[in-house]
Design a protein around this motif. Structure first.
Motif, PDB file in Angstrom:
ATOM      1  N   THR A 117       0.843  -1.191   0.000  1.00 14.07           N
ATOM      2  CA  THR A 117       0.000   0.000   0.000  1.00 14.07           C
ATOM      3  C   THR A 117       0.880   1.243   0.000  1.00 14.07           C
ATOM      4  O   THR A 117       2.092   1.176   0.165  1.00 14.07           O
ATOM      5  N   GLY A 118       0.258   2.383  -0.186  1.00 16.10           N
ATOM      6  CA  GLY A 118       0.943   3.664  -0.246  1.00 16.10           C
ATOM      7  C   GLY A 118       0.041   4.670  -0.913  1.00 16.10           C
ATOM      8  O   GLY A 118      -0.855   4.308  -1.685  1.00 16.10           O
ATOM      9  N   SER A 119       0.245   5.940  -0.627  1.00 17.80           N
ATOM     10  CA  SER A 119      -0.573   6.962  -1.268  1.00 17.80           C
ATOM     11  C   SER A 119      -0.330   6.982  -2.766  1.00 17.80           C
ATOM     12  O   SER A 119      -1.259   7.188  -3.558  1.00 17.80           O
ATOM     13  N   LEU A 163      -3.139  -2.963  -2.152  1.00 19.55           N
ATOM     14  CA  LEU A 163      -4.231  -2.688  -1.230  1.00 19.55           C
ATOM     15  C   LEU A 163      -4.418  -1.189  -1.070  1.00 19.55           C
ATOM     16  O   LEU A 163      -3.496  -0.469  -0.690  1.00 19.55           O
ATOM     17  N   SER A 164      -5.603  -0.723  -1.372  1.00 20.59           N
ATOM     18  CA  SER A 164      -5.935   0.684  -1.172  1.00 20.59           C
ATOM     19  C   SER A 164      -6.163   0.958   0.310  1.00 20.59           C
ATOM     20  O   SER A 164      -6.261   0.027   1.129  1.00 20.59           O
ATOM     21  N   MET A 165      -6.265   2.231   0.652  1.00 16.30           N
ATOM     22  CA  MET A 165      -6.601   2.584   2.029  1.00 16.30           C
ATOM     23  C   MET A 165      -7.928   1.958   2.433  1.00 16.30           C
ATOM     24  O   MET A 165      -8.090   1.455   3.547  1.00 16.30           O
ATOM     25  N   TYR A 166      -8.895   1.946   1.503  1.00 14.14           N
ATOM     26  CA  TYR A 166     -10.198   1.333   1.791  1.00 14.14           C
ATOM     27  C   TYR A 166     -10.028  -0.133   2.182  1.00 14.14           C
ATOM     28  O   TYR A 166     -10.692  -0.634   3.099  1.00 14.14           O
ATOM     29  N   GLN A 167      -9.157  -0.829   1.461  1.00 17.57           N
ATOM     30  CA  GLN A 167      -8.992  -2.261   1.705  1.00 17.57           C
ATOM     31  C   GLN A 167      -8.167  -2.541   2.952  1.00 17.57           C
ATOM     32  O   GLN A 167      -8.280  -3.620   3.532  1.00 17.57           O
ATOM     33  N   CYS A 168      -7.344  -1.594   3.360  1.00 19.39           N
ATOM     34  CA  CYS A 168      -6.563  -1.772   4.587  1.00 19.39           C
ATOM     35  C   CYS A 168      -7.388  -1.510   5.846  1.00 19.39           C
ATOM     36  O   CYS A 168      -7.101  -2.068   6.910  1.00 19.39           O
ATOM     37  N   PRO A 185      -1.547  13.088   2.243  1.00 19.48           N
ATOM     38  CA  PRO A 185      -2.988  13.202   2.447  1.00 19.48           C
ATOM     39  C   PRO A 185      -3.778  12.877   1.180  1.00 19.48           C
ATOM     40  O   PRO A 185      -3.508  13.411   0.103  1.00 19.48           O
ATOM     41  N   GLU A 186      -4.760  11.997   1.300  1.00 18.76           N
ATOM     42  CA  GLU A 186      -5.626  11.606   0.190  1.00 18.76           C
ATOM     43  C   GLU A 186      -6.882  10.977   0.775  1.00 18.76           C
ATOM     44  O   GLU A 186      -6.890  10.500   1.914  1.00 18.76           O
ATOM     45  N   HIS A 200      -5.949   4.483   8.952  1.00 18.55           N
ATOM     46  CA  HIS A 200      -6.546   3.411   8.149  1.00 18.55           C
ATOM     47  C   HIS A 200      -5.515   2.802   7.208  1.00 18.55           C
ATOM     48  O   HIS A 200      -5.473   1.580   7.021  1.00 18.55           O
ATOM     49  N   LYS A 201      -4.682   3.633   6.615  1.00 19.33           N
ATOM     50  CA  LYS A 201      -3.685   3.144   5.670  1.00 19.33           C
ATOM     51  C   LYS A 201      -2.701   2.204   6.367  1.00 19.33           C
ATOM     52  O   LYS A 201      -2.402   1.110   5.874  1.00 19.33           O
ATOM     53  N   LEU A 202      -2.219   2.631   7.525  1.00 21.19           N
ATOM     54  CA  LEU A 202      -1.193   1.863   8.215  1.00 21.19           C
ATOM     55  C   LEU A 202      -1.771   0.759   9.095  1.00 21.19           C
ATOM     56  O   LEU A 202      -1.019   0.060   9.785  1.00 21.19           O
ATOM     57  N   ASN A 203      -3.089   0.588   9.041  1.00 25.12           N
ATOM     58  CA  ASN A 203      -3.675  -0.600   9.667  1.00 25.12           C
ATOM     59  C   ASN A 203      -3.080  -1.865   9.054  1.00 25.12           C
ATOM     60  O   ASN A 203      -3.089  -2.933   9.666  1.00 25.12           O
TER      61      ASN A 203
END
Length: 461
Positions: A117-119, A163-168, A185-186, A200-203
Protein backbone atom coordinates in the motif's frame (compact mmCIF):
# COMPACT_ATOMS: atom_id res chain seq x y z
CA UNK A 1 -13.21 -12.96 11.20
CA UNK A 2 -13.05 -15.63 8.51
CA UNK A 3 -15.63 -16.61 5.91
CA UNK A 4 -16.54 -19.69 7.94
CA UNK A 5 -17.55 -17.43 10.85
CA UNK A 6 -20.46 -16.14 8.74
CA UNK A 7 -22.24 -19.49 8.81
CA UNK A 8 -25.71 -19.16 10.29
CA UNK A 9 -25.53 -15.36 10.53
CA UNK A 10 -27.46 -12.60 8.80
CA UNK A 11 -25.01 -11.03 6.36
CA UNK A 12 -25.48 -7.88 4.32
CA UNK A 13 -23.08 -7.12 1.47
CA UNK A 14 -23.02 -3.36 0.95
CA UNK A 15 -22.01 -2.45 -2.58
CA UNK A 16 -22.84 -4.06 -5.92
CA UNK A 17 -19.66 -3.53 -7.95
CA UNK A 18 -17.08 -6.22 -8.57
CA UNK A 19 -16.03 -6.34 -4.90
CA UNK A 20 -19.64 -6.79 -3.79
CA UNK A 21 -20.30 -9.53 -6.33
CA UNK A 22 -17.11 -11.33 -5.28
CA UNK A 23 -18.19 -11.12 -1.63
CA UNK A 24 -21.62 -12.59 -2.33
CA UNK A 25 -20.17 -15.44 -4.34
CA UNK A 26 -17.73 -16.19 -1.51
CA UNK A 27 -20.17 -15.85 1.40
CA UNK A 28 -23.09 -17.81 -0.05
CA UNK A 29 -21.39 -21.26 0.07
CA UNK A 30 -20.59 -21.01 3.80
CA UNK A 31 -24.30 -21.05 4.67
CA UNK A 32 -25.37 -17.70 6.16
CA UNK A 33 -28.83 -17.60 7.72
CA UNK A 34 -29.63 -14.70 5.39
CA UNK A 35 -27.63 -13.03 2.64
CA UNK A 36 -28.73 -9.73 1.11
CA UNK A 37 -27.17 -7.06 -1.07
CA UNK A 38 -27.50 -3.35 -0.34
CA UNK A 39 -26.93 -0.35 -2.60
CA UNK A 40 -27.57 3.04 -1.02
CA UNK A 41 -27.18 5.00 -4.27
CA UNK A 42 -26.54 4.50 -7.97
CA UNK A 43 -22.93 4.83 -9.15
CA UNK A 44 -21.26 4.65 -12.54
CA UNK A 45 -20.11 1.10 -11.69
CA UNK A 46 -23.60 -0.19 -10.89
CA UNK A 47 -24.92 -2.93 -13.15
CA UNK A 48 -28.35 -4.56 -13.41
CA UNK A 49 -28.83 -6.90 -10.46
CA UNK A 50 -29.86 -10.03 -12.34
CA UNK A 51 -28.78 -13.63 -12.86
CA UNK A 52 -27.14 -15.98 -10.33
CA UNK A 53 -25.91 -13.24 -8.00
CA UNK A 54 -29.46 -11.87 -7.62
CA UNK A 55 -30.68 -15.36 -6.76
CA UNK A 56 -28.04 -15.65 -4.03
CA UNK A 57 -28.67 -12.20 -2.49
CA UNK A 58 -31.80 -10.08 -3.13
CA UNK A 59 -31.00 -6.40 -3.61
CA UNK A 60 -32.28 -3.65 -1.31
CA UNK A 61 -31.83 -0.06 -2.47
CA UNK A 62 -32.37 3.50 -1.33
CA UNK A 63 -33.09 4.80 2.18
CA UNK A 64 -35.06 1.68 3.20
CA UNK A 65 -31.88 -0.36 2.81
CA UNK A 66 -30.58 1.13 6.08
CA UNK A 67 -33.11 -0.97 7.99
CA UNK A 68 -31.73 -4.07 6.27
CA UNK A 69 -28.22 -3.18 7.39
CA UNK A 70 -29.31 -2.47 10.96
CA UNK A 71 -30.89 -5.91 11.38
CA UNK A 72 -27.80 -7.70 10.05
CA UNK A 73 -25.29 -9.55 12.21
CA UNK A 74 -22.37 -8.62 9.96
CA UNK A 75 -21.98 -6.05 7.17
CA UNK A 76 -19.42 -6.69 4.43
CA UNK A 77 -18.71 -3.33 2.80
CA UNK A 78 -17.20 -2.53 -0.55
CA UNK A 79 -14.19 -0.18 -0.64
CA UNK A 80 -16.11 2.94 -1.64
CA UNK A 81 -18.22 2.89 1.55
CA UNK A 82 -16.38 5.42 3.74
CA UNK A 83 -16.07 5.90 7.47
CA UNK A 84 -17.88 9.23 7.22
CA UNK A 85 -20.95 7.73 5.54
CA UNK A 86 -23.95 8.40 7.85
CA UNK A 87 -25.00 4.76 7.66
CA UNK A 88 -21.56 3.60 8.78
CA UNK A 89 -21.87 5.93 11.76
CA UNK A 90 -25.26 4.38 12.59
CA UNK A 91 -23.91 0.86 12.30
CA UNK A 92 -21.01 1.72 14.59
CA UNK A 93 -23.45 3.18 17.12
CA UNK A 94 -25.45 -0.05 17.07
CA UNK A 95 -22.34 -2.19 17.49
CA UNK A 96 -22.83 -4.07 14.22
CA UNK A 97 -19.53 -5.50 12.96
CA UNK A 98 -18.30 -4.09 9.65
CA UNK A 99 -15.75 -6.01 7.63
CA UNK A 100 -14.69 -6.31 3.99
CA UNK A 101 -13.97 -8.96 1.44
CA UNK A 102 -10.27 -8.20 1.75
CA UNK A 103 -10.34 -8.63 5.54
CA UNK A 104 -12.21 -11.93 5.29
CA UNK A 105 -9.72 -13.20 2.72
CA UNK A 106 -6.63 -11.97 4.58
CA UNK A 107 -7.70 -13.79 7.74
CA UNK A 108 -7.08 -17.04 5.86
CA UNK A 109 -4.16 -16.10 3.58
CA UNK A 110 -1.98 -13.62 5.51
CA UNK A 111 0.94 -16.03 5.91
CA UNK A 112 1.37 -16.38 2.13
CA UNK A 113 0.79 -12.73 1.22
CA UNK A 114 2.89 -9.71 0.34
CA UNK A 115 0.60 -6.71 0.79
CA UNK A 116 1.51 -3.38 -0.80
CA UNK A 117 0.00 0.00 0.00
CA UNK A 118 0.94 3.66 -0.25
CA UNK A 119 -0.57 6.96 -1.27
CA UNK A 120 1.24 6.62 -4.58
CA UNK A 121 3.46 3.94 -6.11
CA UNK A 122 1.54 0.92 -4.86
CA UNK A 123 0.42 -0.34 -8.29
CA UNK A 124 3.89 -0.01 -9.80
CA UNK A 125 5.54 -1.65 -6.80
CA UNK A 126 3.04 -4.49 -6.76
CA UNK A 127 3.65 -5.06 -10.45
CA UNK A 128 7.42 -5.01 -9.92
CA UNK A 129 7.32 -7.50 -7.03
CA UNK A 130 5.10 -9.97 -8.85
CA UNK A 131 7.03 -9.73 -12.12
CA UNK A 132 10.44 -10.09 -10.48
CA UNK A 133 9.33 -13.01 -8.30
CA UNK A 134 8.14 -14.82 -11.41
CA UNK A 135 11.48 -14.13 -13.10
CA UNK A 136 13.38 -15.93 -10.33
CA UNK A 137 11.04 -18.93 -10.29
CA UNK A 138 8.87 -17.86 -7.36
CA UNK A 139 5.29 -18.52 -8.53
CA UNK A 140 2.74 -15.96 -7.35
CA UNK A 141 -0.65 -14.51 -8.12
CA UNK A 142 -1.17 -10.73 -8.27
CA UNK A 143 -4.47 -9.07 -7.39
CA UNK A 144 -6.37 -6.75 -5.11
CA UNK A 145 -6.78 -3.11 -6.06
CA UNK A 146 -4.67 -3.63 -9.16
CA UNK A 147 -7.39 -5.64 -10.89
CA UNK A 148 -8.84 -8.81 -9.37
CA UNK A 149 -10.82 -8.78 -6.08
CA UNK A 150 -9.01 -10.98 -3.59
CA UNK A 151 -12.06 -13.21 -3.10
CA UNK A 152 -11.84 -14.10 -6.79
CA UNK A 153 -8.16 -15.11 -6.68
CA UNK A 154 -7.22 -18.72 -7.42
CA UNK A 155 -5.21 -20.86 -4.97
CA UNK A 156 -1.51 -19.97 -5.04
CA UNK A 157 1.76 -20.50 -3.18
CA UNK A 158 2.15 -16.75 -2.75
CA UNK A 159 0.01 -13.69 -3.33
CA UNK A 160 1.14 -10.17 -4.15
CA UNK A 161 -1.64 -7.69 -3.46
CA UNK A 162 -2.08 -4.01 -4.07
CA UNK A 163 -4.23 -2.69 -1.23
CA UNK A 164 -5.94 0.68 -1.17
CA UNK A 165 -6.60 2.58 2.03
CA UNK A 166 -10.20 1.33 1.79
CA UNK A 167 -8.99 -2.26 1.70
CA UNK A 168 -6.56 -1.77 4.59
CA UNK A 169 -9.08 -0.14 6.91
CA UNK A 170 -10.96 -3.26 8.04
CA UNK A 171 -8.03 -5.68 8.25
CA UNK A 172 -7.59 -7.65 11.46
CA UNK A 173 -4.59 -9.57 10.10
CA UNK A 174 -1.40 -8.17 8.55
CA UNK A 175 0.21 -9.87 5.57
CA UNK A 176 3.46 -11.77 6.07
CA UNK A 177 5.34 -8.95 4.33
CA UNK A 178 3.81 -5.48 4.44
CA UNK A 179 5.15 -3.02 1.85
CA UNK A 180 4.77 0.76 2.16
CA UNK A 181 5.67 3.07 -0.73
CA UNK A 182 4.63 6.58 0.35
CA UNK A 183 2.28 8.55 2.55
CA UNK A 184 0.51 11.83 1.77
CA UNK A 185 -2.99 13.20 2.45
CA UNK A 186 -5.63 11.61 0.19
CA UNK A 187 -9.21 10.32 0.42
CA UNK A 188 -9.81 12.60 3.40
CA UNK A 189 -13.55 12.63 2.68
CA UNK A 190 -13.67 8.82 3.12
CA UNK A 191 -11.48 8.68 6.20
CA UNK A 192 -12.69 11.80 8.01
CA UNK A 193 -9.35 13.63 8.18
CA UNK A 194 -5.62 13.38 7.63
CA UNK A 195 -4.80 11.55 10.86
CA UNK A 196 -7.63 9.11 10.22
CA UNK A 197 -6.38 8.49 6.68
CA UNK A 198 -2.91 7.60 7.96
CA UNK A 199 -4.42 5.35 10.64
CA UNK A 200 -6.55 3.41 8.15
CA UNK A 201 -3.69 3.14 5.67
CA UNK A 202 -1.19 1.86 8.22
CA UNK A 203 -3.68 -0.60 9.67
CA UNK A 204 -1.85 -2.87 7.22
CA UNK A 205 1.07 -3.12 9.67
CA UNK A 206 -0.86 -3.09 12.95
CA UNK A 207 -1.54 -6.83 13.21
CA UNK A 208 1.82 -8.55 13.39
CA UNK A 209 3.54 -8.61 9.99
CA UNK A 210 6.76 -10.60 9.87
CA UNK A 211 8.48 -7.59 8.30
CA UNK A 212 7.71 -4.17 6.85
CA UNK A 213 9.55 -3.02 3.72
CA UNK A 214 9.23 0.75 3.33
CA UNK A 215 10.52 3.76 1.43
CA UNK A 216 12.83 5.43 3.93
CA UNK A 217 13.02 8.63 1.86
CA UNK A 218 9.37 9.44 2.64
CA UNK A 219 9.37 11.79 5.63
CA UNK A 220 5.71 11.30 6.55
CA UNK A 221 6.03 7.54 6.36
CA UNK A 222 9.07 7.54 8.62
CA UNK A 223 7.27 9.73 11.15
CA UNK A 224 4.18 7.52 11.26
CA UNK A 225 6.23 4.33 11.55
CA UNK A 226 8.31 5.83 14.36
CA UNK A 227 5.08 6.18 16.31
CA UNK A 228 4.62 2.41 16.06
CA UNK A 229 7.64 1.04 17.96
CA UNK A 230 8.53 -2.61 17.65
CA UNK A 231 7.74 -3.08 13.99
CA UNK A 232 10.27 -5.24 12.09
CA UNK A 233 11.30 -2.51 9.64
CA UNK A 234 13.28 -3.02 6.44
CA UNK A 235 14.12 0.40 4.94
CA UNK A 236 14.81 0.91 1.24
CA UNK A 237 16.46 3.76 -0.62
CA UNK A 238 18.69 4.96 2.21
CA UNK A 239 21.95 5.30 0.28
CA UNK A 240 23.40 2.12 1.72
CA UNK A 241 22.85 2.98 5.38
CA UNK A 242 22.46 -0.33 7.27
CA UNK A 243 18.99 -1.17 8.53
CA UNK A 244 18.28 -1.70 12.21
CA UNK A 245 19.38 -5.33 11.93
CA UNK A 246 22.67 -4.28 10.35
CA UNK A 247 21.70 -5.27 6.84
CA UNK A 248 22.65 -3.10 3.83
CA UNK A 249 19.79 -1.50 1.94
CA UNK A 250 18.85 -1.11 -1.70
CA UNK A 251 19.39 2.29 -3.28
CA UNK A 252 20.30 3.97 -6.57
CA UNK A 253 23.52 5.98 -6.75
CA UNK A 254 25.78 7.57 -9.37
CA UNK A 255 29.06 5.88 -10.24
CA UNK A 256 32.25 7.94 -10.86
CA UNK A 257 31.49 7.97 -14.59
CA UNK A 258 28.05 9.47 -13.91
CA UNK A 259 25.97 6.36 -14.66
CA UNK A 260 23.38 5.44 -12.08
CA UNK A 261 23.33 1.94 -10.64
CA UNK A 262 21.00 -0.02 -8.42
CA UNK A 263 23.02 -1.17 -5.44
CA UNK A 264 22.67 -3.26 -2.31
CA UNK A 265 24.84 -1.47 0.18
CA UNK A 266 28.20 -1.10 -1.60
CA UNK A 267 27.42 -3.96 -4.01
CA UNK A 268 26.43 -2.83 -7.54
CA UNK A 269 23.61 -4.93 -9.01
CA UNK A 270 22.67 -3.49 -12.42
CA UNK A 271 22.42 -0.12 -14.18
CA UNK A 272 19.43 2.13 -13.60
CA UNK A 273 18.73 1.95 -17.34
CA UNK A 274 17.46 -1.62 -16.85
CA UNK A 275 14.31 -0.10 -15.35
CA UNK A 276 12.15 1.26 -18.20
CA UNK A 277 10.10 3.52 -15.94
CA UNK A 278 11.04 7.21 -15.81
CA UNK A 279 11.40 9.31 -12.65
CA UNK A 280 13.31 9.14 -9.39
CA UNK A 281 10.15 8.01 -7.63
CA UNK A 282 10.20 4.80 -9.67
CA UNK A 283 13.77 4.18 -8.55
CA UNK A 284 12.37 4.24 -5.03
CA UNK A 285 9.56 1.87 -6.00
CA UNK A 286 12.12 -0.56 -7.41
CA UNK A 287 14.22 -0.44 -4.23
CA UNK A 288 11.16 -1.16 -2.11
CA UNK A 289 10.22 -4.04 -4.41
CA UNK A 290 13.71 -5.54 -4.16
CA UNK A 291 13.52 -5.23 -0.38
CA UNK A 292 10.28 -7.23 -0.43
CA UNK A 293 11.92 -9.89 -2.59
CA UNK A 294 14.78 -10.15 -0.15
CA UNK A 295 12.27 -10.49 2.70
CA UNK A 296 10.89 -13.67 1.14
CA UNK A 297 14.31 -15.20 0.60
CA UNK A 298 15.41 -14.05 -2.85
CA UNK A 299 19.18 -13.56 -3.11
CA UNK A 300 19.14 -10.39 -5.20
CA UNK A 301 22.92 -10.37 -5.63
CA UNK A 302 23.06 -13.90 -6.98
CA UNK A 303 19.97 -13.23 -9.12
CA UNK A 304 21.04 -9.80 -10.34
CA UNK A 305 21.30 -10.80 -14.00
CA UNK A 306 17.85 -12.40 -14.10
CA UNK A 307 16.34 -9.46 -12.24
CA UNK A 308 17.88 -6.95 -14.65
CA UNK A 309 16.68 -8.93 -17.67
CA UNK A 310 13.19 -9.17 -16.19
CA UNK A 311 12.96 -5.39 -15.76
CA UNK A 312 13.30 -4.93 -19.52
CA UNK A 313 10.10 -6.96 -19.99
CA UNK A 314 8.12 -5.33 -17.17
CA UNK A 315 4.44 -5.13 -18.23
CA UNK A 316 3.43 -1.46 -18.43
CA UNK A 317 0.58 -0.12 -16.32
CA UNK A 318 -1.86 2.26 -17.95
CA UNK A 319 -2.36 5.91 -16.98
CA UNK A 320 0.95 6.14 -15.09
CA UNK A 321 3.39 8.37 -17.00
CA UNK A 322 2.46 6.62 -20.23
CA UNK A 323 4.07 8.41 -23.22
CA UNK A 324 1.99 8.98 -26.37
CA UNK A 325 4.14 9.95 -29.33
CA UNK A 326 2.65 12.39 -31.84
CA UNK A 327 3.59 13.24 -35.46
CA UNK A 328 4.13 16.85 -34.38
CA UNK A 329 7.18 15.83 -32.33
CA UNK A 330 5.38 16.65 -29.08
CA UNK A 331 5.24 13.85 -26.52
CA UNK A 332 1.91 13.66 -24.73
CA UNK A 333 2.05 11.86 -21.38
CA UNK A 334 -0.95 10.20 -19.75
CA UNK A 335 -0.60 10.39 -15.97
CA UNK A 336 -4.33 10.37 -15.29
CA UNK A 337 -3.79 8.41 -12.07
CA UNK A 338 -2.19 11.51 -10.57
CA UNK A 339 -4.71 12.45 -7.86
CA UNK A 340 -2.55 14.31 -5.32
CA UNK A 341 0.14 17.02 -5.54
CA UNK A 342 2.92 14.57 -4.73
CA UNK A 343 2.23 12.48 -7.84
CA UNK A 344 2.26 15.58 -10.04
CA UNK A 345 5.60 16.54 -8.48
CA UNK A 346 7.08 13.18 -9.45
CA UNK A 347 5.74 13.51 -13.00
CA UNK A 348 7.05 17.03 -13.49
CA UNK A 349 10.44 16.02 -12.10
CA UNK A 350 10.63 13.16 -14.62
CA UNK A 351 10.21 15.54 -17.59
CA UNK A 352 11.70 18.76 -16.24
CA UNK A 353 14.56 18.74 -18.75
CA UNK A 354 12.25 19.33 -21.73
CA UNK A 355 9.83 22.16 -22.66
CA UNK A 356 6.93 21.26 -20.42
CA UNK A 357 3.20 21.96 -20.35
CA UNK A 358 1.23 20.41 -17.48
CA UNK A 359 -2.55 20.04 -17.33
CA UNK A 360 -3.75 20.17 -13.72
CA UNK A 361 -7.12 20.10 -12.01
CA UNK A 362 -9.97 17.77 -11.16
CA UNK A 363 -12.34 17.16 -8.29
CA UNK A 364 -11.53 19.65 -5.54
CA UNK A 365 -11.29 17.91 -2.18
CA UNK A 366 -9.56 20.82 -0.49
CA UNK A 367 -6.07 19.29 -0.69
CA UNK A 368 -3.14 21.58 0.17
CA UNK A 369 -1.24 22.45 -3.03
CA UNK A 370 1.54 24.15 -1.12
CA UNK A 371 3.94 21.20 -1.64
CA UNK A 372 3.55 21.54 -5.41
CA UNK A 373 4.33 25.25 -5.25
CA UNK A 374 7.33 24.64 -2.98
CA UNK A 375 8.73 22.03 -5.36
CA UNK A 376 8.34 24.27 -8.41
CA UNK A 377 9.98 27.16 -6.56
CA UNK A 378 12.87 25.21 -5.06
CA UNK A 379 13.75 23.41 -8.28
CA UNK A 380 13.07 26.49 -10.42
CA UNK A 381 11.10 24.36 -12.86
CA UNK A 382 10.20 26.16 -16.08
CA UNK A 383 6.75 25.09 -17.21
CA UNK A 384 3.32 26.15 -18.38
CA UNK A 385 0.44 25.01 -16.18
CA UNK A 386 -3.04 24.79 -17.69
CA UNK A 387 -5.79 24.59 -15.11
CA UNK A 388 -9.10 22.83 -15.73
CA UNK A 389 -12.15 22.60 -13.44
CA UNK A 390 -12.71 22.18 -10.63
CA UNK A 391 -9.46 22.58 -8.72
CA UNK A 392 -7.36 23.93 -11.61
CA UNK A 393 -7.92 27.62 -10.82
CA UNK A 394 -6.97 27.05 -7.18
CA UNK A 395 -3.75 25.30 -8.21
CA UNK A 396 -2.89 28.16 -10.57
CA UNK A 397 -3.54 30.69 -7.84
CA UNK A 398 -1.04 28.92 -5.57
CA UNK A 399 1.77 29.17 -8.15
CA UNK A 400 0.92 32.50 -9.76
CA UNK A 401 3.80 34.39 -8.11
CA UNK A 402 6.49 32.05 -9.46
CA UNK A 403 8.41 33.73 -12.26
CA UNK A 404 9.26 30.42 -13.98
CA UNK A 405 5.62 29.32 -14.29
CA UNK A 406 3.16 30.47 -16.94
CA UNK A 407 -0.47 29.88 -15.97
CA UNK A 408 -3.42 29.45 -18.33
CA UNK A 409 -6.98 28.24 -17.87
CA UNK A 410 -9.14 26.00 -20.04
CA UNK A 411 -12.83 25.21 -19.82
CA UNK A 412 -12.31 21.45 -19.98
CA UNK A 413 -9.75 18.76 -20.77
CA UNK A 414 -10.12 18.80 -24.59
CA UNK A 415 -9.67 22.58 -24.56
CA UNK A 416 -6.53 22.14 -22.44
CA UNK A 417 -5.11 19.66 -24.94
CA UNK A 418 -5.74 22.11 -27.79
CA UNK A 419 -4.04 24.87 -25.83
CA UNK A 420 -1.13 22.62 -24.88
CA UNK A 421 -0.59 21.54 -28.48
CA UNK A 422 -0.57 25.15 -29.65
CA UNK A 423 1.94 26.33 -27.03
CA UNK A 424 4.37 23.39 -26.83
CA UNK A 425 7.25 23.16 -29.34
CA UNK A 426 8.40 19.98 -31.04
CA UNK A 427 10.49 18.00 -28.59
CA UNK A 428 8.40 19.26 -25.70
CA UNK A 429 5.98 17.44 -23.43
CA UNK A 430 2.28 17.94 -22.73
CA UNK A 431 1.71 16.16 -19.44
CA UNK A 432 -1.69 15.28 -18.00
CA UNK A 433 -0.89 14.98 -14.29
CA UNK A 434 -3.95 16.53 -12.67
CA UNK A 435 -2.97 16.35 -8.96
CA UNK A 436 -6.68 15.80 -8.26
CA UNK A 437 -9.21 12.96 -8.44
CA UNK A 438 -11.26 12.46 -11.58
CA UNK A 439 -14.68 11.94 -10.07
CA UNK A 440 -17.36 14.52 -10.70
CA UNK A 441 -16.63 15.24 -14.35
CA UNK A 442 -15.40 11.77 -15.30
CA UNK A 443 -16.48 8.28 -14.31
CA UNK A 444 -12.95 7.46 -13.17
CA UNK A 445 -9.31 8.03 -14.08
CA UNK A 446 -9.61 5.64 -17.06
CA UNK A 447 -12.44 7.77 -18.46
CA UNK A 448 -10.31 10.88 -17.98
CA UNK A 449 -7.51 9.13 -19.85
CA UNK A 450 -9.80 8.25 -22.76
CA UNK A 451 -10.93 11.86 -23.08
CA UNK A 452 -7.27 12.98 -23.07
CA UNK A 453 -6.28 10.50 -25.77
CA UNK A 454 -9.30 11.30 -27.92
CA UNK A 455 -8.49 15.01 -27.70
CA UNK A 456 -4.88 14.33 -28.77
CA UNK A 457 -6.12 12.46 -31.82
CA UNK A 458 -8.74 15.05 -32.76
CA UNK A 459 -6.43 18.05 -32.36
CA UNK A 460 -3.71 16.34 -34.39
CA UNK A 461 -5.82 15.97 -37.51
Amino acid sequence: MQLADLRGRRVAVWGTGREGVAAINAVAPVGPAELVAVMDRETYAAKPWTGPVADLAPLHTGPAALDVLLRSDVVVRSPVIGETHPWVVRLREHGIPITSGTALWMAEHAASTIGVTGSKGKSTTTNLISHLLTAVDRPNVMGGNIGVPVLDLPPAQRYVLELSMYQCADLTDSPDVAVLTSLAPEHLDWAGGEAEYYRHKLNLVDHGPRCVAFNAHDDRLRTELAARPGLPLLPAGTLGTPAAAGEPTFHVAAEPDGTRWVRLGDQPLFPRTALPLVGRHNEGNLCVALTALRAVGVDCVAERDRLAAALTTLPPLEHRLTPIEDPSGITFVDDSLSTIPQSAIHAIEAYAGRPLTVIVGGEDRGVDYGPLRDFLAEQEIVATLIGIPDSGPRILDVVKDLGTITTLTAEDLPAAVRLGRARTPAGGVVLLSPAAPSYGRFDNYAHRSRVFRQAIEETGR
